[in-house]
Design a protein around this motif. Structure first.
Motif, PDB file in Angstrom:
ATOM      1  N   PHE A  32       0.833  -1.201   0.000  1.00 24.19           N
ATOM      2  CA  PHE A  32       0.000   0.000   0.000  1.00 24.19           C
ATOM      3  C   PHE A  32       0.868   1.251   0.000  1.00 24.19           C
ATOM      4  N   ASP A  33       1.903   1.256   0.853  1.00 19.91           N
ATOM      5  CA  ASP A  33       2.759   2.438   0.975  1.00 19.91           C
ATOM      6  C   ASP A  33       3.487   2.758  -0.327  1.00 19.91           C
ATOM      7  N   VAL A  34       3.863   1.708  -1.083  1.00 23.12           N
ATOM      8  CA  VAL A  34       4.565   1.919  -2.349  1.00 23.12           C
ATOM      9  C   VAL A  34       3.662   2.577  -3.371  1.00 23.12           C
ATOM     10  N   PHE A  35       2.437   2.079  -3.507  1.00 20.95           N
ATOM     11  CA  PHE A  35       1.580   2.495  -4.616  1.00 20.95           C
ATOM     12  C   PHE A  35       0.536   3.547  -4.240  1.00 20.95           C
ATOM     13  N   VAL A  36       0.530   4.003  -2.985  1.00 15.19           N
ATOM     14  CA  VAL A  36      -0.493   4.953  -2.564  1.00 15.19           C
ATOM     15  C   VAL A  36      -0.439   6.236  -3.387  1.00 15.19           C
ATOM     16  N   MET A  37       0.760   6.646  -3.825  1.00 21.07           N
ATOM     17  CA  MET A  37       0.867   7.897  -4.565  1.00 21.07           C
ATOM     18  C   MET A  37       0.095   7.848  -5.878  1.00 21.07           C
ATOM     19  N   GLY A  38       0.058   6.660  -6.502  1.00 19.60           N
ATOM     20  CA  GLY A  38      -0.703   6.538  -7.739  1.00 19.60           C
ATOM     21  C   GLY A  38      -2.187   6.763  -7.526  1.00 19.60           C
ATOM     22  N   PHE A  39      -2.699   6.401  -6.340  1.00 14.30           N
ATOM     23  CA  PHE A  39      -4.112   6.616  -6.025  1.00 14.30           C
ATOM     24  C   PHE A  39      -4.373   8.038  -5.531  1.00 14.30           C
ATOM     25  N   VAL A  40      -3.372   8.647  -4.895  1.00 18.68           N
ATOM     26  CA  VAL A  40      -3.536  10.011  -4.396  1.00 18.68           C
ATOM     27  C   VAL A  40      -3.509  11.018  -5.545  1.00 18.68           C
ATOM     28  N   LEU A  41      -2.674  10.756  -6.541  1.00 21.35           N
ATOM     29  CA  LEU A  41      -2.438  11.734  -7.610  1.00 21.35           C
ATOM     30  C   LEU A  41      -3.715  12.268  -8.260  1.00 21.35           C
ATOM     31  N   PRO A  42      -4.666  11.409  -8.654  1.00 23.75           N
ATOM     32  CA  PRO A  42      -5.874  11.958  -9.289  1.00 23.75           C
ATOM     33  C   PRO A  42      -6.710  12.856  -8.373  1.00 23.75           C
ATOM     34  N   HIS A  43      -6.481  12.804  -7.057  1.00 28.53           N
ATOM     35  CA  HIS A  43      -7.289  13.580  -6.111  1.00 28.53           C
ATOM     36  C   HIS A  43      -6.600  14.862  -5.641  1.00 28.53           C
ATOM     37  N   LEU A  44      -5.365  15.092  -6.067  1.00 26.90           N
ATOM     38  CA  LEU A  44      -4.693  16.335  -5.693  1.00 26.90           C
ATOM     39  C   LEU A  44      -5.333  17.512  -6.425  1.00 26.90           C
ATOM     40  N   PRO A  45      -5.476  18.656  -5.780  1.00 25.96           N
ATOM     41  CA  PRO A  45      -6.140  19.809  -6.414  1.00 25.96           C
ATOM     42  C   PRO A  45      -5.349  20.316  -7.614  1.00 25.96           C
ATOM     43  N   ASP A  46      -6.037  20.932  -8.554  1.00 25.49           N
ATOM     44  CA  ASP A  46      -5.405  21.405  -9.791  1.00 25.49           C
ATOM     45  C   ASP A  46      -4.265  22.378  -9.521  1.00 25.49           C
ATOM     46  N   GLY A  47      -4.373  23.222  -8.514  1.00 20.99           N
ATOM     47  CA  GLY A  47      -3.339  24.197  -8.236  1.00 20.99           C
ATOM     48  C   GLY A  47      -2.133  23.653  -7.493  1.00 20.99           C
ATOM     49  N   PHE A  48      -2.130  22.354  -7.221  1.00 23.47           N
ATOM     50  CA  PHE A  48      -1.037  21.760  -6.455  1.00 23.47           C
ATOM     51  C   PHE A  48       0.252  21.708  -7.263  1.00 23.47           C
ATOM     52  N   PHE A  49       0.124  21.605  -8.594  1.00 26.05           N
ATOM     53  CA  PHE A  49       1.290  21.490  -9.468  1.00 26.05           C
ATOM     54  C   PHE A  49       1.420  22.714 -10.362  1.00 26.05           C
ATOM     55  N   ASP A  50       2.671  23.076 -10.658  1.00 28.69           N
ATOM     56  CA  ASP A  50       2.931  24.141 -11.619  1.00 28.69           C
ATOM     57  C   ASP A  50       3.019  23.604 -13.040  1.00 28.69           C
ATOM     58  N   SER A  51       3.328  22.294 -13.180  1.00 28.57           N
ATOM     59  CA  SER A  51       3.455  21.689 -14.504  1.00 28.57           C
ATOM     60  C   SER A  51       3.203  20.189 -14.393  1.00 28.57           C
ATOM     61  N   THR A  52       2.929  19.575 -15.557  1.00 28.80           N
ATOM     62  CA  THR A  52       2.743  18.126 -15.597  1.00 28.80           C
ATOM     63  C   THR A  52       4.012  17.400 -15.202  1.00 28.80           C
ATOM     64  N   ALA A  53       5.169  17.969 -15.531  1.00 24.99           N
ATOM     65  CA  ALA A  53       6.451  17.328 -15.213  1.00 24.99           C
ATOM     66  C   ALA A  53       6.608  17.103 -13.716  1.00 24.99           C
ATOM     67  N   GLU A  54       6.033  18.012 -12.901  1.00 26.34           N
ATOM     68  CA  GLU A  54       6.128  17.843 -11.443  1.00 26.34           C
ATOM     69  C   GLU A  54       5.436  16.572 -10.976  1.00 26.34           C
ATOM     70  N   LYS A  55       4.404  16.158 -11.699  1.00 22.53           N
ATOM     71  CA  LYS A  55       3.736  14.905 -11.347  1.00 22.53           C
ATOM     72  C   LYS A  55       4.698  13.729 -11.515  1.00 22.53           C
ATOM     73  N   GLY A  56       5.486  13.778 -12.584  1.00 24.21           N
ATOM     74  CA  GLY A  56       6.469  12.726 -12.803  1.00 24.21           C
ATOM     75  C   GLY A  56       7.508  12.684 -11.705  1.00 24.21           C
ATOM     76  N   TYR A  57       7.999  13.848 -11.270  1.00 20.63           N
ATOM     77  CA  TYR A  57       8.985  13.896 -10.188  1.00 20.63           C
ATOM     78  C   TYR A  57       8.389  13.375  -8.875  1.00 20.63           C
ATOM     79  N   LEU A  58       7.131  13.684  -8.640  1.00 19.91           N
ATOM     80  CA  LEU A  58       6.477  13.210  -7.425  1.00 19.91           C
ATOM     81  C   LEU A  58       6.355  11.696  -7.425  1.00 19.91           C
ATOM     82  N   LEU A  59       5.944  11.126  -8.561  1.00 20.51           N
ATOM     83  CA  LEU A  59       5.813   9.678  -8.646  1.00 20.51           C
ATOM     84  C   LEU A  59       7.170   8.984  -8.562  1.00 20.51           C
ATOM     85  N   SER A  60       8.217   9.644  -9.033  1.00 16.05           N
ATOM     86  CA  SER A  60       9.549   9.044  -9.008  1.00 16.05           C
ATOM     87  C   SER A  60      10.254   9.213  -7.668  1.00 16.05           C
TER      88      SER A  60
END
Length: 457
Positions: A32-60
């Motif tokens: 659960f701890d490993v993959f929780v970020m994949g489930f959290v990502l779709p629920h983060l607010p739109d203003g949380f990221f400045d760019s799509t690339a930041e999503k990649g850095y977060l997942l990595s």
């Protein structure tokens, strides 16, 4: 009969099953701890990221932490013990999850996920080695198959519960990390109470304290055939065997490089699929719920794959199954990409992707540790996991940038390439080692008393 020989050749005792069940529970929570970020990502607010690339850095970030933990922490288990390293990893994991829940921005969340990854990476190798050292030779692959359901089961059940909690708390994504922290604290308690140190490791330590722990373990096995005073004859221990240099000594470099290449390819494709699929399906369909469903079904395929591995290895060797599963996984990813425009069919195909990818991951964990001597097992599996994750880090980041150029469907075609390369490397490893007797399966003549270790160099 000495205790080490008894574990390898006797039916698995009730106590061993209890310990193995505790290990399964711990790895399920880690899943659960490993993959929780994949489930959290779709629920983060739109203003949380400045760019799509930041999503990649977060997942990595979590993958980077797991790579660091596997390379720098996991080898310590060959010096301080499997159990102690598992506890260290769980504590770091717990701190990282608590910090994730309190993260006010993406930068803090990236740092927290990195710390969580360090804990998981440090303990994963120790759990794999401990499970194998507690299993009989006859049932080792079956036990590894059952144990390996932990990661996808944790993702499937934990992700489902987390999604319900987010809905119950009006979209508060932090609740997923709070839930993870609570169950990880439970894993710490389980480890303290139920998981003992590896007997093989204790025998190699050759100290009065280790001898006392061995005798306590023997008493719990309730096997009258075991002589509490007997210990197996130990092979000479070379100092380099407890460092990464030992993975390249005496002609071992070829298998080591092949395992690194194989696992790097496998992890690149696996983490791309598991971290990005919910988000990419959401973008393609416009539904966050459909994206979460795709992620859960992918985990379901992985859960079934781990069980299929345990049954399949009753028919063929784990080494042969490894390269076969990787080849079929590549075909499954291509089929998923071909039907990406049809969400219903594509989501159904995620079962096949998860199934064969996870068969390959389970087979890799079963194949590699027995190829190395006792004092190099955690180092070998830790470096394989770490190197694989170092390369896999690039996959989520690359996708974050590639989405500006390529359609999601095209990215899945690209993901099939490393699976093909990994299948070829694994086939070469199987050809190279299939006629060997694994060091873990060598049953030495027992000797009376507690023998001194012979050190060379």
């Amino acid at each position: 009969m000495d205790v080490s020989t008894a574990i390898k050749t006797s039916p698995i005792s009730r106590y061993q099953y209890k310990v193995l069940a505790a290990c399964l529970l711990v790895i399920t929570i880690d899943g659960f701890d490993v993959f929780v970020m994949g489930f959290v990502l779709p629920h983060l607010p739109d203003g949380f990221f400045d760019s799509t690339a930041e999503k990649g850095y977060l997942l990595s970030a979590g993958l980077a932490g797991m790579a660091a933990g596997s390379i720098f922490l996991a080898p310590l288990a060959d010096r301080i013990g499997r159990r102690r390293l598992i506890l260290w990893g769980l504590v770091l994991n717990l701190i990282g999850l608590a910090a994730s829940a309190m993260s006010p921005n993406v930068e803090a969340l990236i740092a927290a996920r990195f710390l969580t990854g360090i804990g998981i990476g440090g303990m994963a190798a120790s759990l794999i080695v401990l499970v194998q050292e507690l299993s009989s030779e006859k049932r080792r692959n079956t036990i590894m198959g059952v144990y390996s359901i932990g990661f996808p089961l944790g993702s499937l059940v934990g992700g489902g519960i987390g999604a319900l909690l987010v809905a119950a708390f009006d979209g508060a994504w932090q609740v997923m990390f709070i839930f993870g922290a609570v169950i990880t604290a439970g894993a710490v308690a389980v480890t303290l109470v139920m998981i003992p140190e590896s007997v093989d490791f204790l025998i190699s330590k050759n100290t009065p304290e280790a001898d006392a722990q061995i005798r306590s373990f023997i008493a719990k096995l309730n096997n009258p055939a075991i002589d509490p005073n007997a210990r197996p004859a130990l092979a000479p221990i070379v100092e380099d065997n407890t460092s990464v240099r030992g993975l390249f000594a005496n002609g071992m470099y070829y298998r080591t490089l092949l395992t690194w290449l194989m696992y790097s390819c496998l992890m690149s494709a696996f983490y791309f699929a598991n971290t990005w699929t919910p988000q990419l399906v959401k973008e393609s369909s416009g539904s966050a719920e459909l994206g979460t469903t795709a992620g859960l079904i992918l985990s379901l395929g992985g859960l079934v794959g781990a069980l299929v591995f345990g049954v399949w290895t009753l028919k063929i060797s784990a080494g042969r199954l490894l390269w076969t599963a990787m080849a079929i996984a590549a075909v499954s990813i291509v089929a998923f990409a071909a039907f990406f425009g049809h969400p219903g069919i594509a989501i159904a195909l995620t079962v096949a992707v998860g199934l064969f990818t996870y068969i390959a991951i389970t087979a890799a964990a079963a194949v590699v540790p027995p190829l190395y001597a006792l004092r190099a097992r955690s180092t070998a599996i830790g470096w394989m996991l770490g190197i694989g994750r170092l390369f896999s880090i690039s996959a989520p980041i690359a996708v974050g940038y590639a989405l500006a150029v390529f359609a999601p469907q095209t990215l899945y075609y690209f993901a099939a390439i490393p699976m093909v390369v990994g299948a070829l490397a694994t086939y070469a490893l199987w050809k190279h080692t299939r006629d060997e007797v694994a060091p873990m399966d060598i049953v030495a003549e027992p000797v009376s008393g507690y023998p001194p270790l012979v050190k060379e160099g």
